[in-house]
Structures are given as C-alpha cells and as structure tokens.
Motif scaffolding. Structure first.
Motif, mmCIF file in Angstrom:
data_model
loop_
_atom_site.group_PDB
_atom_site.id
_atom_site.type_symbol
_atom_site.label_atom_id
_atom_site.label_comp_id
_atom_site.label_asym_id
_atom_site.label_seq_id
_atom_site.Cartn_x
_atom_site.Cartn_y
_atom_site.Cartn_z
ATOM 1 N N GLN A 252 0.815 -1.213 0.000
ATOM 2 C CA GLN A 252 0.000 0.000 0.000
ATOM 3 C C GLN A 252 0.856 1.273 0.000
ATOM 4 O O GLN A 252 0.326 2.369 0.129
ATOM 5 C CB GLN A 252 -0.954 -0.005 1.195
ATOM 6 C CG GLN A 252 -1.958 -1.126 1.115
ATOM 7 C CD GLN A 252 -2.955 -1.095 2.250
ATOM 8 O OE1 GLN A 252 -3.023 -0.136 3.017
ATOM 9 N NE2 GLN A 252 -3.736 -2.134 2.371
ATOM 10 N N GLU A 253 2.174 1.090 -0.104
ATOM 11 C CA GLU A 253 3.116 2.203 -0.159
ATOM 12 C C GLU A 253 2.983 3.156 1.031
ATOM 13 O O GLU A 253 2.962 4.372 0.895
ATOM 14 C CB GLU A 253 2.985 2.956 -1.480
ATOM 15 C CG GLU A 253 3.274 2.078 -2.687
ATOM 16 C CD GLU A 253 3.113 2.790 -4.007
ATOM 17 O OE1 GLU A 253 2.742 3.982 -4.012
ATOM 18 O OE2 GLU A 253 3.349 2.151 -5.038
ATOM 19 N N LEU A 254 2.910 2.582 2.211
ATOM 20 C CA LEU A 254 2.813 3.344 3.460
ATOM 21 C C LEU A 254 4.192 3.413 4.117
ATOM 22 O O LEU A 254 4.400 2.982 5.239
ATOM 23 C CB LEU A 254 1.803 2.681 4.401
ATOM 24 C CG LEU A 254 0.396 2.513 3.855
ATOM 25 C CD1 LEU A 254 -0.446 1.651 4.772
ATOM 26 C CD2 LEU A 254 -0.248 3.876 3.661
ATOM 27 N N TYR A 255 5.138 3.979 3.401
ATOM 28 C CA TYR A 255 6.535 3.944 3.823
ATOM 29 C C TYR A 255 6.800 4.703 5.113
ATOM 30 O O TYR A 255 7.810 4.465 5.771
ATOM 31 C CB TYR A 255 7.426 4.460 2.701
ATOM 32 C CG TYR A 255 7.262 3.655 1.433
ATOM 33 C CD1 TYR A 255 7.549 2.302 1.413
ATOM 34 C CD2 TYR A 255 6.791 4.250 0.262
ATOM 35 C CE1 TYR A 255 7.394 1.553 0.258
ATOM 36 C CE2 TYR A 255 6.633 3.502 -0.890
ATOM 37 C CZ TYR A 255 6.932 2.162 -0.890
ATOM 38 O OH TYR A 255 6.773 1.418 -2.015
ATOM 39 N N GLY A 256 5.917 5.573 5.498
ATOM 40 C CA GLY A 256 6.071 6.289 6.759
ATOM 41 C C GLY A 256 5.987 5.372 7.972
ATOM 42 O O GLY A 256 6.484 5.712 9.047
ATOM 43 N N LEU A 257 5.393 4.207 7.811
ATOM 44 C CA LEU A 257 5.279 3.258 8.913
ATOM 45 C C LEU A 257 6.525 2.398 9.093
ATOM 46 O O LEU A 257 6.626 1.652 10.058
ATOM 47 C CB LEU A 257 4.065 2.348 8.700
ATOM 48 C CG LEU A 257 2.703 3.022 8.754
ATOM 49 C CD1 LEU A 257 1.607 2.022 8.414
ATOM 50 C CD2 LEU A 257 2.464 3.618 10.122
ATOM 51 N N LEU A 258 7.473 2.490 8.167
ATOM 52 C CA LEU A 258 8.676 1.660 8.255
ATOM 53 C C LEU A 258 9.490 1.951 9.510
ATOM 54 O O LEU A 258 10.047 1.035 10.115
ATOM 55 C CB LEU A 258 9.555 1.849 7.022
ATOM 56 C CG LEU A 258 9.156 1.033 5.807
ATOM 57 C CD1 LEU A 258 10.021 1.407 4.622
ATOM 58 C CD2 LEU A 258 9.253 -0.443 6.093
ATOM 59 N N LEU A 259 9.575 3.206 9.909
ATOM 60 C CA LEU A 259 10.325 3.550 11.115
ATOM 61 C C LEU A 259 9.709 2.870 12.340
ATOM 62 O O LEU A 259 10.412 2.236 13.138
ATOM 63 C CB LEU A 259 10.378 5.063 11.317
ATOM 64 C CG LEU A 259 11.084 5.532 12.580
ATOM 65 C CD1 LEU A 259 12.542 5.087 12.576
ATOM 66 C CD2 LEU A 259 10.977 7.029 12.729
#
Length: 78
Positions: free
Chosen positions: A50-57
């Motif tokens: 879903q390209e929610l890269y902000g949740l990677l951290l």
C-alpha cells in the motif's frame, strides 16, 4: 488484502494481550514476542503493497524491541 490486514490486526492484539500478562512464571513473553514478529511480517507486506513507507520507522523500532526481548530471554536475563 483484507485477510492480511485482519491477520496483522489479530496478531497485534494477541501480542499485546500476551505481553501485558507476562510474568516470570509463564511463557507469555516468549509467545508474545514470536506472535509479534509474525505480525511484523504481515505489517511489512501491508506497508510495501500500500506504499505506506512512513510506517517503516515504527515497524523497525518494534522489530528491534522484539529482538532485544528475545535475546534477553534466550540469555536468561528475564
């Protein structure tokens, strides 16, 4: 995709329950960490599809917490 989202949510709920009820007398810490790591795999799938890269951290920090706890458990420090 709904199955993956439900699985991630259910595993997260189980993890929180197990870790909240963990004591030195039961295996809830071990089970909680391993269900948490399993849930992290589902969360990674959700993040990347879903390209929610902000949740990677957040996912990385939680992964580090689980691995630190498992390491301490294996060394007998907890």
């Amino acid at each position: 995709m709904i199955f993956v989202e439900l699985a991630a949510s259910v595993l997260t709920i189980i993890t929180i329950y197990l870790l909240a009820h963990a004591t030195n007398d039961n295996q809830y810490q071990v089970y909680g960490c391993f269900t948490g790591l399993t849930g992290q795999a589902f969360w990674l799938y959700i993040i990347f599809t879903q390209e929610l890269y902000g949740l990677l951290l957040a996912d990385g920090v939680i992964f580090f917490v689980y691995m630190t706890r498992i390491n301490k458990l294996l060394r007998g420090e907890l």
